[in-house]
Design a protein around this motif. Structure first.
Motif, PDB file in Angstrom:
ATOM      1  N   LYS A  18       3.485  -3.895   0.001  1.00 48.24           N
ATOM      2  CA  LYS A  18       4.676  -3.414  -0.453  1.00 48.24           C
ATOM      3  C   LYS A  18       5.469  -2.741   0.627  1.00 48.24           C
ATOM      4  CE  LYS A  18       4.814  -5.853  -4.998  1.00 48.24           C
ATOM      5  NZ  LYS A  18       4.892  -6.807  -4.564  1.00 48.24           N
ATOM      6  N   GLU A  19       6.752  -2.398   0.685  1.00 48.34           N
ATOM      7  CA  GLU A  19       7.110  -1.666   1.449  1.00 48.34           C
ATOM      8  C   GLU A  19       8.528  -1.148   0.764  1.00 48.34           C
ATOM      9  OE1 GLU A  19      10.149  -3.224   4.528  1.00 48.34           O
ATOM     10  OE2 GLU A  19      10.428  -1.373   5.201  1.00 48.34           O
ATOM     11  N   GLY A  20       7.908   0.969   0.806  1.00 51.95           N
ATOM     12  CA  GLY A  20       8.211   1.300   0.323  1.00 51.95           C
ATOM     13  C   GLY A  20       9.680   2.249   0.710  1.00 51.95           C
ATOM     14  N   CYS A  21       8.930   2.647   1.779  1.00 57.19           N
ATOM     15  CA  CYS A  21       9.835   3.546   3.146  1.00 57.19           C
ATOM     16  C   CYS A  21       9.789   3.111   4.401  1.00 57.19           C
ATOM     17  CB  CYS A  21       9.105   4.943   2.971  1.00 57.19           C
ATOM     18  SG  CYS A  21       7.452   4.978   3.600  1.00 57.19           S
ATOM     19  N   GLU A  23       8.111   3.873   7.075  1.00 56.08           N
ATOM     20  CA  GLU A  23       8.115   4.604   7.833  1.00 56.08           C
ATOM     21  C   GLU A  23       7.004   5.758   8.186  1.00 56.08           C
ATOM     22  OE1 GLU A  23      11.452   7.557   8.054  1.00 56.08           O
ATOM     23  OE2 GLU A  23      10.870   8.732   5.593  1.00 56.08           O
ATOM     24  N   GLU A  25       5.061   6.844   5.229  1.00 56.37           N
ATOM     25  CA  GLU A  25       5.487   8.617   4.281  1.00 56.37           C
ATOM     26  C   GLU A  25       4.760   7.301   2.962  1.00 56.37           C
ATOM     27  OE1 GLU A  25       6.055  12.098   4.680  1.00 56.37           O
ATOM     28  OE2 GLU A  25       6.219  11.237   6.523  1.00 56.37           O
ATOM     29  N   CYS A  26       4.686   6.516   2.769  1.00 47.98           N
ATOM     30  CA  CYS A  26       4.341   6.264   1.323  1.00 47.98           C
ATOM     31  C   CYS A  26       3.425   5.416   0.784  1.00 47.98           C
ATOM     32  CB  CYS A  26       5.707   5.242   0.040  1.00 47.98           C
ATOM     33  SG  CYS A  26       5.685   3.525   0.457  1.00 47.98           S
ATOM     34  N   ALA A 111      -3.865  11.328  -0.489  1.00 49.91           N
ATOM     35  CA  ALA A 111      -2.441  12.295  -0.395  1.00 49.91           C
ATOM     36  C   ALA A 111      -1.577  11.676   0.433  1.00 49.91           C
ATOM     37  CB  ALA A 111      -2.746  13.461   0.274  1.00 49.91           C
ATOM     38  N   LEU A 114       2.239   7.603  -2.017  1.00 46.45           N
ATOM     39  CA  LEU A 114       3.403   8.278  -2.964  1.00 46.45           C
ATOM     40  C   LEU A 114       3.369   7.445  -3.781  1.00 46.45           C
ATOM     41  CD1 LEU A 114       6.253   9.789  -0.764  1.00 46.45           C
ATOM     42  CD2 LEU A 114       4.550  11.261  -1.708  1.00 46.45           C
ATOM     43  N   CYS A 115       2.788   8.051  -5.739  1.00 47.32           N
ATOM     44  CA  CYS A 115       3.648   7.815  -6.582  1.00 47.32           C
ATOM     45  C   CYS A 115       4.973   8.268  -7.407  1.00 47.32           C
ATOM     46  CB  CYS A 115       1.902   7.402  -7.752  1.00 47.32           C
ATOM     47  SG  CYS A 115       2.867   7.176  -9.514  1.00 47.32           S
ATOM     48  N   ARG A 116       5.950   7.651  -8.196  1.00 42.30           N
ATOM     49  CA  ARG A 116       7.002   9.208  -8.495  1.00 42.30           C
ATOM     50  C   ARG A 116       6.881   8.495 -10.429  1.00 42.30           C
ATOM     51  NH1 ARG A 116      10.136  12.591  -7.218  1.00 42.30           N
ATOM     52  NH2 ARG A 116      12.128  12.649  -7.763  1.00 42.30           N
TER      53      ARG A 116
END
Lengths: 150, 745
Positions: A18-21, A23, A25-26, A111, A114-116
């Motif tokens: 998947k693409e989340g950001c 850049e 980061e995620c 770390a 990222l998970c929201r």
């Protein structure tokens, strides 16, 4: 210039990554490139020339889920699921480097992803459970082996 | 009574296998023949008049599909509460990043270059960017006075109290905008041709999009079809905004002769252009007697709605109703206003106004305790609501409620009392590390506010299909919270069959009825109950037909479903919401039963504050709540843990930095949400108190955990530092430095 992520999703039609950001980061786009965990949104496609690529689609053994995937399912490690493929890749990578991590090592090892949804508790529990299960499986195999060869 | 087969058990996530293997299909994963990619050209300025559009050199413009406001066939405004937000700017620009022009092309790399090559000629106007400036009408940017909505909740005689009260405590509290930051950015695909419009998207509320597209294209109900794809998080951020994106994709598709158009926002576009949590300012004047009894509360609650009305009046309403906190107070006045500014419209985000006002009141209680020289536990216990008391709107608490017990048990889990004494002593030392403990007591109203559920009159159903399974028919979406699993458990329980006998139909407006939007902690409590009733109806039909002799197992049930279909052709049951007769709400006076019930909680936190770096670290966090019955412990814990993590970010790190009305830190690199390494293990505890009107006794749960963390954390910081000054969130290191070393700041 196409990124490795674009090639995976659009040319290879492997949309589990998947693409989340976009850049780095995620971590939603995490894949293994020559066995090394990378953010595929940061890798120019050309750099993958001749390399071995493993995506989330290659983690399960056919219908048999990988121990990490089974643990995510059982412990509630996946909610909306968009970070899950990347998180599973990061967990597989962590357990390869550190087969019996404590909670701090798991938290440190994940770390970069990222998970929201989860607040990470159930993800940490999933990874700990997968590690425990791997030990149990290894012990069973050892005992079975010992039984066969007295 | 028979033991529950499924309810109360942690059944695995229904779509979990697809998610852990990467097989789950999200909007951007869809491939279609002849697909075009769509992009949006946006305003760089917060306010102005569009004078012209220039198409730069070096781009083969004849290959592009180009849409402007002139191409809109129907209502140019998004149909929501007010029709004031245009799909595309015609001439007036009211916020930065407002959509002006749409482009589509099959090559998305060329599309990106083309977007950058469009130049907008804009005559800039002075923007209104501040809540107080808007209240003072320094510029008028909406209506006569910038006021989207004003509310007054009054109880008793507030002004009769001030003269004689032993203590008067005043305070002002501020909360910032917050980005939902679902990991899957917004996106939709649309096909608009002679037959109508079909949309596939990442969205929470299919029927909101349905309504907006119908009005945009002047189409009838059955000419518009909205299909929800797997959705990678929403948190409110995919409540109303998808209507706009769907409209854009559909306008491009129409102009492209019906070719499918996909618009997927990249992270920065999603962060800078779409909705966020409303910033707020709350002024509180309170009166107490010598013993600490709350005599009067006078609240002035104001939120910044951004450039258009969108959902703001409803956010204001929930915020205002929660503003008095979980306290008994005979004299209460809540004056609430929502105003316009030239920032992108603020919208729904988990909690929907309540996190803002509850932050203020729960922070204020600790400020008041310090001023009165009382323990914050004792001060609260004197005033907490109990059964028979009335809330600010005059709603009588009719259920068993033990808030002092909830408070005690949460603090016990944290070991609050002994830690408080210990840190009181150790913090006196000159060491730079200070420790503190704090807590917040709060509630969250379940379901739509006031008469909302009555107006919605939601419908949900179940259908037996030829595979022998029963399918849930609801427009309520799975966005990670566990809707599919919860619905399946509720239906399997009602039918007394294994989980495998139940599936959830994909939310598709051509197939499912309008069960209302996926918001307001209502999917389980309200829609779950409808689904339960429908399933009981279906079971009764089967039993009465004689095709389902009791007792039966899953296989016998499936056979009965198939046999019924062969005999009668159709097996469906629906249920529609009707307001319980004892629930009475007056929308004019803002009096009565604001919610059918509330979830209640006490959250307690331990923090470590480094007075050299000004960092606040969360060392321990306890979340204890009463949410009726818990239907699936793993899913319920997951909701609380995730909500608390978002609440910790809201309180400490998630700062939206504004620069001339535009979010300046629209990247995950510099908008700081917590990683796994930043958070402690969030400890979750449930106290069960079955709610008579919820399925299996359940209340709403999703938004509650967003309300408590921020005040609990800042109260802990007050304890660590011995100052009541932290009054604004997020309490970033920069803000804490301003408090501790004002001369350096």
């Amino acid at each position: 210039m196409a990124r490795l992520l674009d090639v995976i999703r659009e040319e290879l039609d492997l949309t589990g990554t998947k693409e989340g950001c976009g850049e780095g980061e995620c971590g939603a786009c995490s894949v293994f490139l020559d066995g090394k965990l990378v953010n595929s949104c940061l890798v120019p496609a050309a750099q993958a020339q001749g390399a071995e690529l493993r995506t989330i689609e290659g983690v399960a053994d056919g219908e048999q889920l990988h121990g990490v995937q089974a643990a995510f399912l059982e412990c509630g490690g996946a909610q909306c699921g968009i970070c899950t493929p990347g998180m599973v890749m990061a967990a597989v990578d962590l357990l390869r480097r550190c087969p019996q991590p404590d909670e701090a090592q798991i938290r440190d090892g994940l770390a970069g992803n990222l998970c929201r949804c989860t607040g990470y508790v159930k993800i940490v529990d999933s990874v700990a459970s997968a590690a425990k299960r791997a030990v149990a499986v290894a012990e069973q195999a050892l005992q079975a082996g010992a039984g066969a060869n007295p | 009574m028979t033991q529950p087969l499924h309810l109360g058990h942690s059944r695995p996530r229904k779509e979990g296998r697809a998610k852990v293997t990467g097989a789950a299909h999200y909007t951007d994963d869809v491939r279609m023949e002849g697909l075009l990619h769509g992009a949006t050209v946006r305003s760089p300025v917060p306010r102005g008049i569009l004078r012209g559009i220039q198409f730069g050199d070096g781009i083969p413009w004849n290959e592009f599909v180009i849409v402007t406001a002139k191409d809109v066939p129907g209502d140019p405004m998004v149909a929501l509460i007010e029709h004031d937000q245009p799909f595309l700017v015609a001439d007036r620009i009211n916020h930065a990043e407002e959509a002006v022009l749409l482009l589509a092309h099959e090559d998305r790399f060329l599309l990106e270059r083309a977007r950058a090559a469009v130049r907008l000629e804009i005559e800039a106007l002075p923007p209104l960017l501040d809540l107080e400036d808007s209240l003072a009408c320094k510029e008028v940017v909406w209506g006569q006075d910038n006021l989207f909505k004003e509310l007054l909740i009054e109880k008793g005689e507030v002004d009769s109290v001030w003269k004689t009260a032993a203590h008067i405590v005043e305070g002002e509290y501020r909360t910032g905008a917050q980005e939902q930051l679902y990991i899957e950015p917004n996106g939709t695909i649309a096909v608009a041709d002679a037959g109508g419009v079909t949309v596939w998207g990442s969205l929470q509320c299919p029927y909101y999009v349905h309504k907006a597209i119908k009005s945009l294209f002047n189409l009838s109900d059955d000419q518009v079809r909205i299909i929800q794809m797997e959705t990678g998080g929403g948190f409110g951020g995919k409540e109303d905004y998808p209507s706009l994106i769907a409209g854009h994709a559909a306008l491009l598709s129409m102009k492209a002769g019906g070719r499918p158009v996909k618009i997927i926002y990249d992270r920065e576009e999603d962060m800078v252009a779409t909705t966020k949590r409303h910033p707020s300012r709350t002024r509180i004047r309170s009166a107490f007697d010598t013993e600490g009894t709350l005599l009067a509360l006078d609240l002035d609650f104001a939120i910044d709605g951004g450039a258009y009305v969108t959902l703001t009046p409803v956010v204001l309403s929930r915020g205002a109703i929660h503003a008095g906190g979980p306290y008994r107070c005979a004299n209460t006045r809540i004056h609430a206003r929502a105003v316009a500014t030239n920032t992108p419209p603020h919208g729904a985000f988990r909690g929907f106004g309540a996190p803002q006002s509850l932050f203020a009141i729960e922070r204020h209680m600790d400020v008041a305790a310090a001023q009165l020289g009382m323990d914050p536990i004792a001060l609260r216990k004197r005033n907490l609501l109990k059964m028979g008391d009335t809330t600010a709107t005059g709603q009588i608490i009719k259920e068993t409620l033990d808030l002092p017990g909830i408070l005690d048990r949460a603090l016990e889990k944290l070991d609050y009392v002994s830690k408080k004494h210990q840190y009181d002593i150790t913090n006196r030392a000159s060491a730079p590390i200070k420790k503190g403990v704090g807590f917040a007591v709060f509630m969250h109203g379940c379901g739509f506010t006031g008469a909302g559920e009555t107006y919605l009159a939601s419908v949900a159903g179940v259908e037996g299909r030829s595979d022998g399974k029963v399918y849930v028919l609801a427009a309520s979406t799975e966005i990670g919270q566990g809707t599919n699993t919860m619905f399946s458990q509720v239906v399997a329980e009602a039918l007394r069959v294994p989980m495998e006998c139940v599936e959830v139909a994909q939310p598709d407006t051509a197939v499912v009825p309008n069960s209302g939007p996926t918001v307001a902690s209502r999917t389980c409590m309200v829609v779950g109950k409808l689904v339960q009733d429908a399933a009981q109806g279906l079971r009764q039909t089967l039993v009465q037909s004689g095709l389902l002799p009791e007792p039966y197992d899953g296989e016998a049930f499936s056979r009965a479903v198939k046999a019924y279909l062969e005999k009668f052709g159709r097996l469906k049951a629906y249920s529609q919401y009707s307001t319980p007769p004892h629930i009475v709400w007056d929308d004019q006076l803002y009096k009565g039963d604001a919610y059918t019930t509330f979830a209640w909680a006490c959250y307690a936190a331990e923090v470590i504050v480094d007075t050299r770096t000004f960092e606040v670290k969360v060392e321990d966090f306890v979340a204890l709540q009463e949410v009726g019955r818990v239907l699936n412990p793993v899913l319920a814990e997951g909701q609380i843990e995730g909500g608390v993590a978002q609440g910790i970010g809201y309180g400490l790190s998630e700062q939206v930095v504004w620069n001339n009305g535009r979010m300046a830190n629209g990247q995950m690199t510099n908008y700081i949400m917590a990683t796994s390494a930043d958070l402690p293990r969030i400890r979750v505890y449930f106290e069960e108190n079955p709610y008579a009107l919820g399925p299996g006794g359940a209340k709403g749960i999703g938004e509650l955990p967003m309300d408590g963390p921020a005040p609990a954390l800042l109260n802990a910081v007050q304890h660590a530092l011995g100052t009541t000054l932290p009054r604004e969130i997020p309490l970033t290191p920069e803000r804490l430095m301003e408090i501790l070393e004002p001369s350096n700041a």
